[in-house]
Design a protein around this motif. Structure first.
Motif, PDB file in Angstrom:
ATOM      1  N   GLN A  89      28.114   1.269 -58.655  1.00 38.65           N
ATOM      2  CA  GLN A  89      28.404   2.426 -59.496  1.00 38.65           C
ATOM      3  C   GLN A  89      29.782   2.959 -59.172  1.00 38.65           C
ATOM      4  OE1 GLN A  89      25.304   5.374 -59.982  1.00 38.65           O
ATOM      5  NE2 GLN A  89      26.798   7.021 -60.223  1.00 38.65           N
ATOM      6  N   VAL A  90      30.593   3.185 -60.229  1.00 39.47           N
ATOM      7  CA  VAL A  90      31.961   3.668 -60.029  1.00 39.47           C
ATOM      8  C   VAL A  90      32.185   5.049 -60.618  1.00 39.47           C
ATOM      9  CG1 VAL A  90      32.895   1.332 -59.909  1.00 39.47           C
ATOM     10  CG2 VAL A  90      32.790   2.509 -62.126  1.00 39.47           C
ATOM     11  N   GLY A  91      31.207   5.570 -61.339  1.00 41.16           N
ATOM     12  CA  GLY A  91      31.380   6.886 -61.936  1.00 41.16           C
ATOM     13  C   GLY A  91      30.213   7.241 -62.831  1.00 41.16           C
ATOM     14  N   VAL A  92      30.355   8.390 -63.487  1.00 36.45           N
ATOM     15  CA  VAL A  92      29.316   8.880 -64.396  1.00 36.45           C
ATOM     16  C   VAL A  92      29.995   9.452 -65.629  1.00 36.45           C
ATOM     17  CG1 VAL A  92      27.439  10.552 -64.712  1.00 36.45           C
ATOM     18  CG2 VAL A  92      27.745   9.431 -62.498  1.00 36.45           C
ATOM     19  N   THR A  93      29.427   9.180 -66.789  1.00 39.28           N
ATOM     20  CA  THR A  93      29.903   9.796 -68.027  1.00 39.28           C
ATOM     21  C   THR A  93      28.887  10.852 -68.467  1.00 39.28           C
ATOM     22  OG1 THR A  93      28.891   7.975 -69.269  1.00 39.28           O
ATOM     23  CG2 THR A  93      31.241   7.825 -68.815  1.00 39.28           C
ATOM     24  N   ALA A  94      29.397  12.056 -68.766  1.00 37.73           N
ATOM     25  CA  ALA A  94      28.513  13.135 -69.206  1.00 37.73           C
ATOM     26  C   ALA A  94      28.077  12.927 -70.649  1.00 37.73           C
ATOM     27  CB  ALA A  94      29.223  14.478 -69.051  1.00 37.73           C
ATOM     28  N   THR A  95      28.931  12.270 -71.425  1.00 35.16           N
ATOM     29  CA  THR A  95      28.623  11.958 -72.820  1.00 35.16           C
ATOM     30  C   THR A  95      29.026  10.512 -73.079  1.00 35.16           C
ATOM     31  OG1 THR A  95      30.819  12.699 -73.548  1.00 35.16           O
ATOM     32  CG2 THR A  95      29.039  14.325 -73.576  1.00 35.16           C
ATOM     33  N   ALA A  96      28.532   9.975 -74.148  1.00 32.81           N
ATOM     34  CA  ALA A  96      28.941   8.618 -74.529  1.00 32.81           C
ATOM     35  C   ALA A  96      30.431   8.615 -74.882  1.00 32.81           C
ATOM     36  CB  ALA A  96      28.120   8.137 -75.715  1.00 32.81           C
ATOM     37  N   LEU A  97      31.085   7.486 -74.590  1.00 30.83           N
ATOM     38  CA  LEU A  97      32.498   7.299 -74.936  1.00 30.83           C
ATOM     39  C   LEU A  97      32.589   6.128 -75.906  1.00 30.83           C
ATOM     40  CD1 LEU A  97      34.152   7.631 -71.389  1.00 30.83           C
ATOM     41  CD2 LEU A  97      33.833   9.418 -73.119  1.00 30.83           C
ATOM     42  N   PRO A  98      32.454   6.397 -77.203  1.00 29.40           N
ATOM     43  CA  PRO A  98      32.471   5.304 -78.184  1.00 29.40           C
ATOM     44  C   PRO A  98      33.878   4.787 -78.453  1.00 29.40           C
ATOM     45  CG  PRO A  98      32.221   7.403 -79.289  1.00 29.40           C
ATOM     46  CD  PRO A  98      32.174   7.696 -77.819  1.00 29.40           C
ATOM     47  N   THR A  99      33.934   3.603 -79.028  1.00 28.40           N
ATOM     48  CA  THR A  99      35.211   3.020 -79.449  1.00 28.40           C
ATOM     49  C   THR A  99      35.571   3.430 -80.867  1.00 28.40           C
ATOM     50  OG1 THR A  99      34.061   1.032 -80.186  1.00 28.40           O
ATOM     51  CG2 THR A  99      34.995   0.993 -77.964  1.00 28.40           C
ATOM     52  N   THR A 100      34.656   4.088 -81.563  1.00 32.23           N
ATOM     53  CA  THR A 100      34.872   4.462 -82.960  1.00 32.23           C
ATOM     54  C   THR A 100      36.154   5.277 -83.104  1.00 32.23           C
ATOM     55  OG1 THR A 100      32.491   4.564 -83.264  1.00 32.23           O
ATOM     56  CG2 THR A 100      33.874   5.569 -84.970  1.00 32.23           C
ATOM     57  N   GLN A 101      37.012   4.837 -84.016  1.00 30.14           N
ATOM     58  CA  GLN A 101      38.283   5.513 -84.219  1.00 30.14           C
ATOM     59  C   GLN A 101      38.186   6.551 -85.332  1.00 30.14           C
ATOM     60  OE1 GLN A 101      40.465   1.626 -84.552  1.00 30.14           O
ATOM     61  NE2 GLN A 101      42.008   2.746 -83.389  1.00 30.14           N
ATOM     62  N   GLU A 102      38.827   7.683 -85.104  1.00 28.98           N
ATOM     63  CA  GLU A 102      38.925   8.722 -86.118  1.00 28.98           C
ATOM     64  C   GLU A 102      39.704   8.164 -87.319  1.00 28.98           C
ATOM     65  OE1 GLU A 102      40.487  13.331 -86.234  1.00 28.98           O
ATOM     66  OE2 GLU A 102      41.576  11.843 -85.064  1.00 28.98           O
ATOM     67  N   ASN A 103      39.158   8.386 -88.521  1.00 30.63           N
ATOM     68  CA  ASN A 103      39.811   7.857 -89.717  1.00 30.63           C
ATOM     69  C   ASN A 103      40.967   8.779 -90.099  1.00 30.63           C
ATOM     70  OD1 ASN A 103      40.478   6.431 -91.973  1.00 30.63           O
ATOM     71  ND2 ASN A 103      38.470   6.579 -92.950  1.00 30.63           N
ATOM     72  N   LEU A 104      42.026   8.672 -89.320  1.00 31.55           N
ATOM     73  CA  LEU A 104      43.135   9.617 -89.377  1.00 31.55           C
ATOM     74  C   LEU A 104      43.797   9.704 -90.748  1.00 31.55           C
ATOM     75  CD1 LEU A 104      44.945  11.472 -87.560  1.00 31.55           C
ATOM     76  CD2 LEU A 104      46.439   9.485 -87.317  1.00 31.55           C
ATOM     77  N   LEU A 105      44.151   8.543 -91.290  1.00 36.85           N
ATOM     78  CA  LEU A 105      44.903   8.514 -92.545  1.00 36.85           C
ATOM     79  C   LEU A 105      44.069   8.014 -93.709  1.00 36.85           C
ATOM     80  CD1 LEU A 105      48.295   7.077 -91.232  1.00 36.85           C
ATOM     81  CD2 LEU A 105      47.644   9.454 -91.574  1.00 36.85           C
ATOM     82  N   GLY A 106      42.768   7.850 -93.480  1.00 32.92           N
ATOM     83  CA  GLY A 106      41.925   7.303 -94.540  1.00 32.92           C
ATOM     84  C   GLY A 106      42.234   5.854 -94.834  1.00 32.92           C
ATOM     85  N   THR A 107      42.762   5.142 -93.824  1.00 31.42           N
ATOM     86  CA  THR A 107      43.163   3.751 -94.053  1.00 31.42           C
ATOM     87  C   THR A 107      42.416   2.782 -93.160  1.00 31.42           C
ATOM     88  OG1 THR A 107      44.969   3.984 -92.453  1.00 31.42           O
ATOM     89  CG2 THR A 107      45.488   4.408 -94.758  1.00 31.42           C
ATOM     90  N   CYS A 108      41.309   3.215 -92.552  1.00 32.90           N
ATOM     91  CA  CYS A 108      40.550   2.284 -91.723  1.00 32.90           C
ATOM     92  C   CYS A 108      40.144   1.087 -92.570  1.00 32.90           C
ATOM     93  CB  CYS A 108      39.296   2.958 -91.172  1.00 32.90           C
ATOM     94  SG  CYS A 108      39.647   4.322 -90.058  1.00 32.90           S
ATOM     95  N   SER A 109      40.346  -0.101 -92.043  1.00 29.49           N
ATOM     96  CA  SER A 109      40.146  -1.303 -92.853  1.00 29.49           C
ATOM     97  C   SER A 109      39.612  -2.434 -92.015  1.00 29.49           C
ATOM     98  CB  SER A 109      41.484  -1.735 -93.480  1.00 29.49           C
ATOM     99  OG  SER A 109      41.386  -3.015 -94.042  1.00 29.49           O
ATOM    100  N   ALA A 110      38.582  -3.106 -92.540  1.00 22.70           N
ATOM    101  CA  ALA A 110      38.082  -4.297 -91.868  1.00 22.70           C
ATOM    102  C   ALA A 110      39.110  -5.418 -91.894  1.00 22.70           C
ATOM    103  CB  ALA A 110      36.784  -4.765 -92.535  1.00 22.70           C
ATOM    104  N   GLN A 111      39.995  -5.369 -92.886  1.00 22.62           N
ATOM    105  CA  GLN A 111      41.024  -6.398 -92.989  1.00 22.62           C
ATOM    106  C   GLN A 111      42.104  -6.216 -91.919  1.00 22.62           C
ATOM    107  OE1 GLN A 111      40.352  -8.624 -95.293  1.00 22.62           O
ATOM    108  NE2 GLN A 111      38.690  -7.471 -96.202  1.00 22.62           N
ATOM    109  N   VAL A 112      42.355  -4.954 -91.539  1.00 19.02           N
ATOM    110  CA  VAL A 112      43.376  -4.652 -90.530  1.00 19.02           C
ATOM    111  C   VAL A 112      42.693  -3.856 -89.417  1.00 19.02           C
ATOM    112  CG1 VAL A 112      45.646  -3.649 -90.069  1.00 19.02           C
ATOM    113  CG2 VAL A 112      45.114  -4.548 -92.344  1.00 19.02           C
TER     114      VAL A 112
END
Length: 575
Positions: A360-383
């Motif tokens: 054990q190296v640490g503890v997370t109080a909440t989950a840390l997802p990889t999901t990115q905020e859709n900042l510019l509305g350009t999230c794309s499976a192609q890119v």
């Protein structure tokens, strides 16, 4: 020879048929007298990435089924070979078999994966960009065998090398102009020859650290395929298969055996290939598809050993031409018996790995997802990674700053999204879990950037389609109506609102100099961030994983940070 290609589609199947003019039977008796074609069965995979054990979370499912794990993969391969009966089976792969691997494989420099795939009957594989992660010399060791020059034979047994042949047609040694490895292989089946050309994507130097591709140059994929196809034909080979670590993506509505709205580099590359090339087994994009592109069968088996592409070829005995090609992507389900030899291999390496992975190296109080905020509305499976911040990405940037602020005088850090490979759930974090998040063993590099250069780096995000994760000290505003820079002039964009970029709450002065930490991949211009290569006074620090682990230990419990380091003019109106 002039040929005509006829196409027909069936459920879960792509079929290409070829008939040679001047060889058509004029009666049933003549047809019966002709030699029967040779049946050749290809079993193909790609982007295995050392996933010996079944992948977890969404990476362990495909087409609504849990899938993957080399114990099941080996069993499915054996069953498909048995089902082929009299057909002659050749097992092939399209790169990234190793690299960005789970700890079980990566801790031993991916030797376990090579052993496992060799046992599973792999015959030929193209190199992928990740095959170059540790450099050309290490790739040659992986092929030929021998203990690691630094870590030795960590499991206490000799490493004998790959039981299959890596092919590398478009990676050339700069000093000699010769291919690093064999560019192609010829496999004889019942007297007919099948040629396999193996390649990685031409853009490998842009997505691998500069140390990994030192002394190498990479050529255009289609030009290289055509060059070696001509050479194969001079040697009497008419059935030609390209194993290419480059790919594309279909629309989200497409299933694993569909080809809906296909886009990406593979389309242009295939369109430029010589008509003599019959099949392209592709990869890199981690997508599944089964296509007819310009009269060629083009396939991809997603990633992590969750699919096997079952390809059936019929080859004319006289001409050696492929007269039909059909493919079907098969899910590597976990409802079959585990291959006992693969289980024994996994158990052996897990025993050697011991308690390291479970520490054990640490503890997370909440989950840390990889999901990115859709900042510019350009999230794309192609890119991929074309969006904004993510909780785990921001934490990693903070960890890298914490590792270099006092030590190297860093005031900010930037992390590339492609280097973040997994999320963390809430609760205790083991070393193995931290490794899964950051498996590349990149060194941290702290360098001097002027404020103008830093603006340029951030403008390049809108050229590369990748949003860098910033440390908590760095904040800026993106103009939704701004113009993007160009590849030719990456500093010309106006997406980042001038005056909005701050470090430690103070506006960045374009003429001032700032110490900024990135990893060595980015420092070398990786992911297209060429502006970072203009940084000066670089100092190389610790491994990124070590910095991450130290941060988790020191800051526990770690919570998901607020995603407010990058804002838009919709949130912060322009002055």
């Amino acid at each position: 020879m002039s040929i005509t290609r006829m196409r027909r589609a069936a459920v879960g199947l792509t079929v290409l048929a070829v008939a040679a003019f001047g060889a058509v039977a004029t009666s049933p008796e003549q047809a019966d007298a002709r030699p029967k074609p040779v049946d050749v069965n290809l079993l193909a995979l790609n982007d295995f990435h050392g996933n010996l054990e079944p992948p977890t979370s969404s990476s362990g499912t495909i087409a609504g089924q849990t899938a993957g794990g080399v114990e099941y993969l080996a069993t499915h391969l054996a069953e498909l070979r048995a089902a082929a009966k009299k057909k002659n089976t050749i097992t092939v792969a399209a790169g990234d078999l190793i690299g960005a691997s789970p700890l079980l494989s990566a801790a031993f420099h991916d030797e376990p994966t090579i052993e496992a795939l060799s046992m599973a009957g792999l015959d030929y594989a193209s190199v992928g960009n990740h095959e170059f992660d540790e450099g050309a010399a290490e790739l040659l060791r992986i092929q030929n065998g021998g203990c690691h020059p630094v870590d030795g034979c960590a499991d206490g047994t000799p490493y004998r090398g790959a039981g299959f042949q890596y092919l590398s047609a478009n990676a050339f040694k700069t000093a000699t102009g010769k291919p690093l490895m064999a560019p192609y292989a010829i496999h004889k089946v019942q007297g007919v020859k099948v040629g396999f050309i193996g390649m990685t994507l031409e853009g490998t130097p842009q997505i691998v650290s500069q140390q990994g591709v030192a002394g190498l140059s990479f050529a255009d994929e289609a030009d290289t395929a055509n060059r070696y196809a001509r050479e194969l034909r001079r040697k009497g080979v008419e059935a030609i298969v390209v194993l290419l670590h480059e790919g594309g993506a279909q629309a989200a509505t497409g299933g694993i055996n569909d080809c809906v709205g296909m886009t990406g580099p593979i389309v242009d590359i295939t369109n430029r290939m010589d008509p003599s090339i019959d099949v392209v087994v592709s990869g890199h994009t981690h997508q599944a598809y089964n296509c007819d592109i310009n009269g060629k069968l083009v396939t991809s088996a997603s990633s992590f050993g969750r699919l096997i592409t079952d390809i059936d070829l019929k080859i004319d005995r006289r001409s050696g031409d492929v007269i039909s090609a059909a493919a079907n992507n098969v899910v590597v389900t976990r409802d079959v018996a585990k291959d006992p030899k693969q289980t024994a291999l996994i158990d052996r390496y897990k025993t050697v790995l011991g308690p390291v992975a479970d520490r054990q190296v640490g503890v997370t109080a909440t989950a840390l997802p990889t999901t990115q905020e859709n900042l510019l509305g350009t999230c794309s499976a192609q890119v991929p990674n074309s969006c904004g911040e993510s909780p785990i990405g921001n934490v990693i940037a903070d960890a890298q700053l914490a590792a270099t602020d006092d030590e190297q005088g860093a005031v900010a850090a930037l992390m590339n999204p492609g280097g973040v490979r997994a999320p963390l759930d809430a609760g205790p974090v083991t070393y193995g879990e931290a490794f899964t998040v950051q498996p590349f063993a990149n060194n941290l590099v702290t360098l001097d950037l002027t404020g103008a250069q830093l603006y340029c780096v951030l403008e390049q995000q809108f050229v590369t389609g990748r949003t860098l994760y910033p440390s908590s000290t760095l904040r800026y505003v993106v103009d939704l109506n701004g113009t993007s820079a160009t590849a030719a002039d990456p500093c010309a964009g106006t997406r980042v609102v001038r005056g909005s970029l701050t470090i430690g709450g103070t506006a960045v002065d374009t003429a001032a100099t700032y110490r900024v930490t990135v990893n060595n991949f980015l420092a070398g211009g990786g992911d297209g961030f060429s502006a970072l290569t203009g940084g000066t006074n670089p100092v190389t620090g610790q491994i990124d994983l070590d910095a991450f682990v130290a941060y988790l230990t020191a800051q526990s419990p770690v919570s998901a940070p607020t995603l407010d380091r990058i804002r838009t003019t919709a949130e912060v109106p322009a002055a």
